[in-house]
Design a protein around this motif. Structure first.
Motif, PDB file in Angstrom:
ATOM      1  N   LEU A 155       1.035  -1.105   0.021  1.00 12.76           N
ATOM      2  CA  LEU A 155      -0.307  -0.256  -0.003  1.00 12.76           C
ATOM      3  C   LEU A 155       1.234   1.184  -0.120  1.00 12.76           C
ATOM      4  O   LEU A 155       1.452   1.325   0.972  1.00 12.76           O
ATOM      5  N   ARG A 156       0.845   1.897  -0.649  1.00 10.55           N
ATOM      6  CA  ARG A 156       0.784   3.397  -0.833  1.00 10.55           C
ATOM      7  C   ARG A 156       0.665   4.362   0.042  1.00 10.55           C
ATOM      8  O   ARG A 156      -0.903   4.663  -0.917  1.00 10.55           O
ATOM      9  N   LEU A 157       0.858   5.553   1.035  1.00 11.80           N
ATOM     10  CA  LEU A 157       0.224   6.370   1.213  1.00 11.80           C
ATOM     11  C   LEU A 157      -0.482   7.496   0.503  1.00 11.80           C
ATOM     12  O   LEU A 157       0.145   8.106  -0.136  1.00 11.80           O
ATOM     13  N   GLY A 158      -1.426   7.826   0.307  1.00  9.22           N
ATOM     14  CA  GLY A 158      -2.420   8.740  -0.001  1.00  9.22           C
ATOM     15  C   GLY A 158      -1.492  10.114   0.278  1.00  9.22           C
ATOM     16  O   GLY A 158      -1.021  10.712   1.297  1.00  9.22           O
ATOM     17  N   ILE A 159      -1.368  11.333  -1.065  1.00 12.85           N
ATOM     18  CA  ILE A 159      -0.670  12.588  -0.910  1.00 12.85           C
ATOM     19  C   ILE A 159      -1.132  13.246   0.164  1.00 12.85           C
ATOM     20  O   ILE A 159      -2.167  13.936  -0.838  1.00 12.85           O
ATOM     21  N   GLN A 160      -1.260  13.945   1.213  1.00 16.73           N
ATOM     22  CA  GLN A 160      -2.456  15.140   1.636  1.00 16.73           C
ATOM     23  C   GLN A 160      -1.618  15.678   2.565  1.00 16.73           C
ATOM     24  O   GLN A 160      -1.918  15.734   3.763  1.00 16.73           O
ATOM     25  N   THR A 174       3.680   1.641   9.719  1.00 17.96           N
ATOM     26  CA  THR A 174       2.531   1.885  10.295  1.00 17.96           C
ATOM     27  C   THR A 174       1.516   2.364  10.964  1.00 17.96           C
ATOM     28  O   THR A 174       0.262   2.929  11.177  1.00 17.96           O
ATOM     29  N   GLU A 229      -5.613   3.557   5.999  1.00 21.95           N
ATOM     30  CA  GLU A 229      -4.818   3.419   4.847  1.00 21.95           C
ATOM     31  C   GLU A 229      -3.803   2.387   6.176  1.00 21.95           C
ATOM     32  O   GLU A 229      -3.139   1.364   5.674  1.00 21.95           O
ATOM     33  N   ASN A 230      -3.859   3.118   7.777  1.00 18.91           N
ATOM     34  CA  ASN A 230      -2.974   2.306   8.431  1.00 18.91           C
ATOM     35  C   ASN A 230      -3.636   1.249   8.962  1.00 18.91           C
ATOM     36  O   ASN A 230      -2.906   0.066   9.232  1.00 18.91           O
TER      37      ASN A 230
END
Lengths: 273, 273
Positions: free
Chosen positions: B123-128, B170, B141-142
């Motif tokens: 999984l890649r973390l979304g950029i926000q 995580t 996401e975690n």
């Protein structure tokens, strides 16, 4: 507003409350009968698959409908992973928790009829394909985007993703007609794939496209819609600072698309003016 | 596990439960005294500023400490926007809701001593950037990342953002020493800026860097840490399929960094072996 079982909320350790570890659906109900029920069940099933949750039996999801008032109401179904696990680690065998709220509902007929003014939001949605399209409980981006304006004359805000592509409005999907074809943004990187959107894509051959917001300059008609509010024609688009960018005049083309959507929801057809 | 006020959970319409519209902190407590309290308050204040919530008075946040057992415990503070508003739109004057849980805690001494095996997550973390660094309640996401492995031999999973840059684990921050310098990923696009991380950056001149995971090949020592667990040396890194990628031998350098962190938390210094 009624909730199940009356007065029952969430335990302190519920993973929905702790992490947004769950899903929801908001269903339009008329005289106890849900609209787009199959689409709502299908999206909930997709969400359960992605999150690794067992899908509750349909009779459990439908049970609150027996409590619905006559006339229009909105049923909100919330499904969380329940309690347990260790931190982010989910329990091996989750015991999901289902809660619901029912509230009478009145659609905004003036917005159907006269159309709405919308604006661009400055916030960009993070790209997360794993969660794209789902109506999950992690909605801080929507809350922050909705906080960008306070003017009741502005009905909605348009959201782009972090690559600048057009995605949706804060609580509605976006549709437009361009060169005679109906289009809506793809929903494979972020955003919520609305049930009305699903139904319209299927019935009206709406194309899902990858697009920058400038493409709206070439749109002959633009709409926002969801399964509760129905469809609002967009008559004016402002930039993120509130300055007018684009305007559209209401047309028969607007009304034809609205009519299709409203048929699905059991809503009346707005007058052609 | 004790919670305030005993047995009290979340109302059905709480915005934390509905949208993850809130923040949390997990604080290490020894004999009723919190560790890194200033750092926890500072992060909560930053979060309140971003979400537009009033920061509760410190005496309210500290009140649960009076209920703490002797010895080690973890205090979880949860602050939501409370109820109200219309959909994503927040109420003009929010009435935030504060809840807490206290649980006895035992750190994993074997992980301090022997180090841990970790793996990359797919999984890649979304950029926000708007939410980056905050410990907010949107943690799906975690949860999804933590669900990628089930092997108890693997202590943590490393996360990259959607551009492929290394961010965190995580539930822990990541640190390494490279060419003699201490480094940690920047936290300005996504991820949680841990309170132990904040304290260590200040005290040990840890550089915040923008980096791809391949940079770990040049690392002389790697650690994971947070304000509850302390610091775990990383002795092995696997890829997202569980195949070994890199190994590190425990060294005096590992112990020196651990010692600094553990001093901040009141934890003992692991033996030098």
């Amino acid at each position: 507003m009624r909730g199940a079982a009356a007065g029952e909320g969430w335990p302190l350790d519920d993973r929905g409350a702790a992490y947004g570890d769950g899903l929801f659906e908001t269903v339009l109900v008329r005289d106890g009968r849900p609209r787009l029920w199959d689409e709502h069940l299908a999206r909930l099933a997709r969400g359960c698959h992605v999150l690794g949750l067992p899908l509750p039996a349909e009779h459990r999801l439908a049970a609150p409908l027996a409590e619905a008032p006559s006339g229009l109401a909105v049923l909100k179904l919330m499904l969380t992973r329940g309690s347990g696990g260790r931190g982010y680690r989910a329990p091996a065998t989750p015991a999901p928790r289902l809660r619901w709220q029912l509230a009478p509902f009145t659609p905004d007929v003036a917005r159907w009829q006269e159309g709405v003014r919308v604006r661009h939001c400055a916030l960009r949605l993070g790209i997360q394909p794993r969660l794209a399209g789902l109506k999950h409980l992690n909605r801080l981006e929507n809350v922050l985007a909705r906080a960008e304006w306070d003017d009741d004359e502005v009905a909605e805000g348009l959201l782009c993703d972090s690559d600048g592509r057009l995605v949706e409005a804060t609580a509605m999907n976006l549709f437009w007609r361009r060169a005679g074809a109906l289009e809506t943004p793809r929903m494979d990187r972020c955003g919520v794939a609305g049930t009305l959107r699903e139904a319209l894509i299927e019935r009206l051959e709406v194309r899902e496209v990858d697009i920058l917001p400038e493409a709206l300059e070439a749109a002959e008609a633009v709409w926002l819609g969801n399964s509760v509010q129905g469809v609002w024609p967009v008559t004016r688009l402002d930039d993120a600072a509130g300055r007018p960018l684009l305007r559209w005049r209401l047309s028969a083309s607007h009304r034809a698309f609205q009519a299709e959507a409203h048929r699905l929801l059991g809503y009346p057809l707005p007058d052609l003016n």
